[in-house]
Design an enzyme around this catalytic site. Structure first.
Site, PDB file in Angstrom:
ATOM      1  N   GLU A 146     -75.658  20.893  -2.458  1.00 26.10           N
ATOM      2  CA  GLU A 146     -74.465  20.919  -1.602  1.00 26.10           C
ATOM      3  C   GLU A 146     -74.327  22.182  -0.750  1.00 26.10           C
ATOM      4  O   GLU A 146     -73.293  22.852  -0.771  1.00 26.10           O
ATOM      5  CB  GLU A 146     -73.214  20.689  -2.467  1.00 26.10           C
ATOM      6  CG  GLU A 146     -73.286  19.352  -3.205  1.00 26.10           C
ATOM      7  CD  GLU A 146     -72.183  19.135  -4.240  1.00 26.10           C
ATOM      8  OE1 GLU A 146     -71.276  19.961  -4.334  1.00 26.10           O
ATOM      9  OE2 GLU A 146     -72.257  18.110  -4.956  1.00 26.10           O
ATOM     10  N   GLU A 160     -77.007  10.287  -7.830  1.00 20.74           N
ATOM     11  CA  GLU A 160     -75.730  10.270  -8.569  1.00 20.74           C
ATOM     12  C   GLU A 160     -74.951   8.999  -8.226  1.00 20.74           C
ATOM     13  O   GLU A 160     -73.750   9.035  -7.944  1.00 20.74           O
ATOM     14  CB  GLU A 160     -74.897  11.520  -8.218  1.00 20.74           C
ATOM     15  CG  GLU A 160     -75.624  12.818  -8.472  1.00 20.74           C
ATOM     16  CD  GLU A 160     -74.799  14.071  -8.158  1.00 20.74           C
ATOM     17  OE1 GLU A 160     -73.570  13.978  -7.998  1.00 20.74           O
ATOM     18  OE2 GLU A 160     -75.412  15.151  -8.070  1.00 20.74           O
TER      19      GLU A 160
HETATM   20  O1  9MR Z   1     -69.826  14.736 -13.161  1.00 21.42           O
HETATM   21  C1  9MR Z   1     -69.582  16.122 -13.159  1.00 21.42           C
HETATM   22  C2  9MR Z   1     -68.214  16.407 -13.778  1.00 21.42           C
HETATM   23  O2  9MR Z   1     -68.237  16.102 -15.163  1.00 21.42           O
HETATM   24  C3  9MR Z   1     -67.851  17.860 -13.569  1.00 21.42           C
HETATM   25  O3  9MR Z   1     -66.526  18.091 -14.031  1.00 21.42           O
HETATM   26  C4  9MR Z   1     -67.966  18.200 -12.111  1.00 21.42           C
HETATM   27  C5  9MR Z   1     -67.549  19.635 -11.911  1.00 21.42           C
HETATM   28  O4  9MR Z   1     -68.098  20.253 -10.894  1.00 21.42           O
HETATM   29  O5  9MR Z   1     -69.282  17.970 -11.669  1.00 21.42           O
HETATM   30  C6  9MR Z   1     -69.627  16.618 -11.739  1.00 21.42           C
HETATM   31  O6  9MR Z   1     -70.916  16.379 -11.212  1.00 21.42           O
HETATM   32  C7  9MR Z   1     -71.093  16.705  -9.841  1.00 21.42           C
HETATM   33  C8  9MR Z   1     -72.534  17.029  -9.642  1.00 21.42           C
HETATM   34  O7  9MR Z   1     -72.915  18.060 -10.497  1.00 21.42           O
HETATM   35  C9  9MR Z   1     -72.816  17.409  -8.199  1.00 21.42           C
HETATM   36  N1  9MR Z   1     -72.377  16.380  -7.300  1.00 21.42           N
HETATM   37  C10 9MR Z   1     -71.010  15.941  -7.454  1.00 21.42           C
HETATM   38  C11 9MR Z   1     -70.775  15.516  -8.903  1.00 21.42           C
HETATM   39  C12 9MR Z   1     -69.389  14.995  -9.068  1.00 21.42           C
HETATM   40  O8  9MR Z   1     -68.471  16.039  -8.860  1.00 21.42           O
END
Ligand code: 9MR
Length: 380
Positions: free
Chosen positions: A170, A274
């Site tokens: 990101e 994802e």
């Molecule tokens: O799924 C993840 C969630 O459990 C966490 O709280 C969150 C916090 O940043 O991150 C989520 O995963 C993210 C991923 O690492 C990067 N892309 C976006 C995802 C959804 O936020």
């Protein structure tokens, strides 16, 4: 095996199963249901993955059933949170390898492709990585040294075991560099250095740039330009991760297809990293996963608290089918398709962008039973 079958038939997804039975005319149906997973359906096309949550890796709740399901259905795993900086290294010199090691053990036991997520990200990282005690940004050379040491330690520990790394996550917001602490403290070339460090730490790993809204044309242009610039300098970047936090209503198949083609034409391998399908009313741009965006809870935005109506269940199955048909069409460009979780109860989409809603974005329901969408994919 019989137990699994019985579970299917007594579960809320018996409807899903009977729909599948009606549409399947093969001769070894029982063995198809009981012995094979979706990973077998896609085995000649791409690896098929899921994310393992902290709860699952910690052995909480129904984690042992969840792990059995994952081993049966998926050929690739990504840690949802436990390789992120703040989880792995909450304080500068205190590493917590427990869950990361469990992740790797599970992947090895089941002969799975493993993805390390994510080395360099603006989120889930302590401020003291970037600032001194007086809250002053640390010098560029210090930040680069920290980044290199972190990448060497994490990638080095699992060299030859983790096959794919989300090296940078990101880095762009729309068409511009995200003004993250990494960007502010080092400059644009933090991107290139991250990939250099990762390549040195494990020359055989596949190195990826990962982001959401990768079908957005401005983001595509920025990502491709930044990657091309690195490649011209001899820095290895193998491909892009299209996170694919999709909604039932969009983005369109055409838009996703154009993005896949654009990345592939730029010489990049494509991973779908994802994937899930939000079914709830939209409150913002559906494709965004910018975790900075949060909104207040309202009843009318949470309409399926006591279950998803059949028509919506079917719509979800149809959308999954369309999206996977596209992935199959382009399987020469796509190495992996990963769902962001296995069962609906564990999806981050229950809490984003509004906390406490009941969402249904994945292939297994809250009782870990396959949904219509699962069977729609099983017969592809
Ligand atoms: O799924 C993840 C969630 O459990 C966490 O709280 C969150 C916090 O940043 O991150 C989520 O995963 C993210 C991923 O690492 C990067 N892309 C976006 C995802 C959804 O936020």
């Amino acid at each position: 095996m019989m137990m699994n079958r019985r579970k299917f038939l007594t579960s809320s997804s018996s409807l899903a199963l009977s729909t599948y039975l009606m549409s399947y005319s093969g001769s070894s149906l029982a063995s198809l249901i009981e012995n094979t997973g979706l990973k077998d359906v896609f085995k000649d096309k791409f690896s098929f993955g899921t994310a393992l949550s902290t709860a699952t890796l910690s052995g909480l709740g129904n984690s042992s059933d969840q792990l059995k399901l994952v081993a049966k259905e998926f050929s690739s795993i990504t840690p949802e949170n436990d390789f992120k900086w703040a989880n792995l290294r909450p304080k500068p010199n205190s590493w917590g390898w427990d869950l990361a090691d469990k992740f790797v053990e599970f992947g090895q036991e089941n002969n799975m492709q493993m993805v390390g997520h994510a080395l360099v990200w603006h989120s889930q990282i302590p401020d003291n990585v970037f600032f001194d005690k007086k809250n002053k940004m640390l010098p560029r050379s210090h930040l680069l040294a920290t980044m290199e040491e972190h990448i060497n330690t994490v990638v080095g520990r699992y060299r030859g075991k983790i096959h794919v790394w989300d090296v940078v996550n990101e880095a762009f917001k729309g068409g511009r560099w995200r003004k993250s602490h990494w960007y502010n403290g080092i400059g644009e070339d933090y991107f290139e250095h991250a990939f250099r460090f990762a390549q040195n730490a494990d020359p055989s790993a596949q190195l990826m740039y990962n982001d959401y809204s990768m079908d957005n044309s401005k983001k595509q242009q920025s990502v491709i330009a930044a990657i091309n610039q690195c490649k011209r300098k001899g820095v290895k970047i193998d491909g892009v991760g299209m996170q694919s936090h999709l909604h039932l209503d969009g983005p369109s198949i055409k838009q996703i297809e154009q993005a896949i083609l654009n990345y592939a034409n730029a010489g990049l391998r494509v991973h779908i990293t994802e994937l899930e399908m939000d079914v709830l009313p939209k409150i913002q741009d559906y494709a965004s996963a910018d975790i900075g965006n949060k909104y207040a809870y309202r009843e009318e935005l949470d309409p399926y608290k006591s279950g998803l109506p059949l028509a919506m269940e079917q719509k979800l199955a149809q959308r999954y089918e369309e999206v996977f048909k596209l992935y199959i069409k382009h399987s020469d460009k796509i190495d992996r398709v990963t769902l962001w979780g296995t069962s609906d109860d564990e999806s981050w989409k229950n809490d984003f962008p509004i906390k406490g809603r009941t969402n249904y974005p994945l292939l297994f329901d809250r009782n870990q039973q396959p949904k219509l969408a699962y069977f729609a994919l099983k017969k592809l």
